[in-house]
Scaffold this motif. Structure first.
Motif, PDB file in Angstrom:
ATOM      1  N   ARG A  16      58.666  77.841  55.646  1.00  0.00           N
ATOM      2  CA  ARG A  16      59.362  76.346  55.655  1.00  0.00           C
ATOM      3  C   ARG A  16      60.232  76.147  56.859  1.00  0.00           C
ATOM      4  NH1 ARG A  16      63.226  73.473  51.004  1.00  0.00           N
ATOM      5  NH2 ARG A  16      64.332  74.684  52.154  1.00  0.00           N
ATOM      6  N   LYS A  19      57.815  76.447  60.134  1.00  0.00           N
ATOM      7  CA  LYS A  19      57.190  75.287  60.137  1.00  0.00           C
ATOM      8  C   LYS A  19      58.152  74.192  61.290  1.00  0.00           C
ATOM      9  CE  LYS A  19      53.585  75.631  57.009  1.00  0.00           C
ATOM     10  NZ  LYS A  19      52.991  74.974  55.761  1.00  0.00           N
ATOM     11  N   GLN A  20      60.114  74.549  60.257  1.00  0.00           N
ATOM     12  CA  GLN A  20      60.490  73.068  60.782  1.00  0.00           C
ATOM     13  C   GLN A  20      61.085  73.786  62.153  1.00  0.00           C
ATOM     14  OE1 GLN A  20      62.937  72.822  57.572  1.00  0.00           O
ATOM     15  NE2 GLN A  20      61.673  71.502  56.259  1.00  0.00           N
ATOM     16  N   GLN A  21      61.976  74.605  62.076  1.00  0.00           N
ATOM     17  CA  GLN A  21      62.320  75.754  63.591  1.00  0.00           C
ATOM     18  C   GLN A  21      61.156  76.106  64.463  1.00  0.00           C
ATOM     19  OE1 GLN A  21      65.366  74.932  63.455  1.00  0.00           O
ATOM     20  NE2 GLN A  21      65.504  73.909  61.647  1.00  0.00           N
ATOM     21  N   HIS A  22      60.616  77.040  64.016  1.00  0.00           N
ATOM     22  CA  HIS A  22      59.483  77.736  65.785  1.00  0.00           C
ATOM     23  C   HIS A  22      58.771  77.443  65.197  1.00  0.00           C
ATOM     24  CE1 HIS A  22      63.376  80.356  65.280  1.00  0.00           C
ATOM     25  NE2 HIS A  22      62.878  80.659  64.235  1.00  0.00           N
ATOM     26  N   ARG A  23      58.340  75.225  65.215  1.00  0.00           N
ATOM     27  CA  ARG A  23      56.754  74.861  65.292  1.00  0.00           C
ATOM     28  C   ARG A  23      55.911  75.548  66.221  1.00  0.00           C
ATOM     29  NH1 ARG A  23      60.167  70.263  65.402  1.00  0.00           N
ATOM     30  NH2 ARG A  23      59.997  69.549  63.682  1.00  0.00           N
ATOM     31  N   THR A  24      56.194  76.241  67.209  1.00  0.00           N
ATOM     32  CA  THR A  24      55.553  77.370  68.607  1.00  0.00           C
ATOM     33  C   THR A  24      54.519  78.151  68.152  1.00  0.00           C
ATOM     34  OG1 THR A  24      57.034  77.911  69.339  1.00  0.00           O
ATOM     35  CG2 THR A  24      56.760  75.510  70.956  1.00  0.00           C
ATOM     36  N   VAL A  26      53.738  78.622  64.436  1.00  0.00           N
ATOM     37  CA  VAL A  26      52.916  78.588  63.367  1.00  0.00           C
ATOM     38  C   VAL A  26      51.500  79.375  63.271  1.00  0.00           C
ATOM     39  CG1 VAL A  26      52.351  76.780  61.804  1.00  0.00           C
ATOM     40  CG2 VAL A  26      54.505  76.577  62.770  1.00  0.00           C
TER      41      VAL A  26
END
Length: 132
Positions: A16, A19-24, A26
């Motif tokens: 989680r 996905k929330q903090q490091h979208r690039t 994923v």
């Protein structure tokens, strides 16, 4: 930099966070993260595992000389860069450019060295026959 608690280290919470903090990142593979971890280890520790890399050595020299932390980026790095250009090949020049010697980095390195020295002294005192 954000420090995660032990409770946050559960796989679902780490996922989680990713996905929330490091979208690039994923979709990056496990090998990507493994190589990043190895790179960070190499930046922090040298082969013997005791004294860290070039920025630590330079920070230690700055601390011993009791100079302003900014001298690393203002004086030492340009001198080392020029020397590497004259004596060594272009690959060495790029490595020297990657050494971080900002005021904050030097302060952090000096703090790390001090903490390491303190823990070594405490360990030696605890192992001393005079302590028991």
């Amino acid at each position: 930099m954000k420090v995660l608690s032990n409770n946050s280290m559960r796989p679902n919470r780490l996922e989680r966070h990713l996905k929330q903090q490091h979208r690039t990142r994923v979709l990056k593979t496990k090998e990507f993260f493994s190589s990043k971890a190895e790179s960070l280890k190499r930046m922090r520790l040298d082969k013997s595992g005791t004294y860290p890399t070039a920025s630590f050595e330079i920070a230690f020299t700055i601390a011993k000389q009791k100079k302003a932390h900014t001298i690393g980026e203002e004086l030492m790095k340009p001198c080392v860069l020029k020397t590497s250009q004259i004596i060594l090949e272009e690959d060495a020049e790029q490595k020297v450019k990657s050494i971080s010697l900002s005021n904050n980095t030097v302060k952090r390195r000096i703090d790390d060295i001090a903490a390491d020295m303190k823990s070594q002294i405490i360990n030696k005192i605890e192992l001393s026959p005079f302590c028991h």
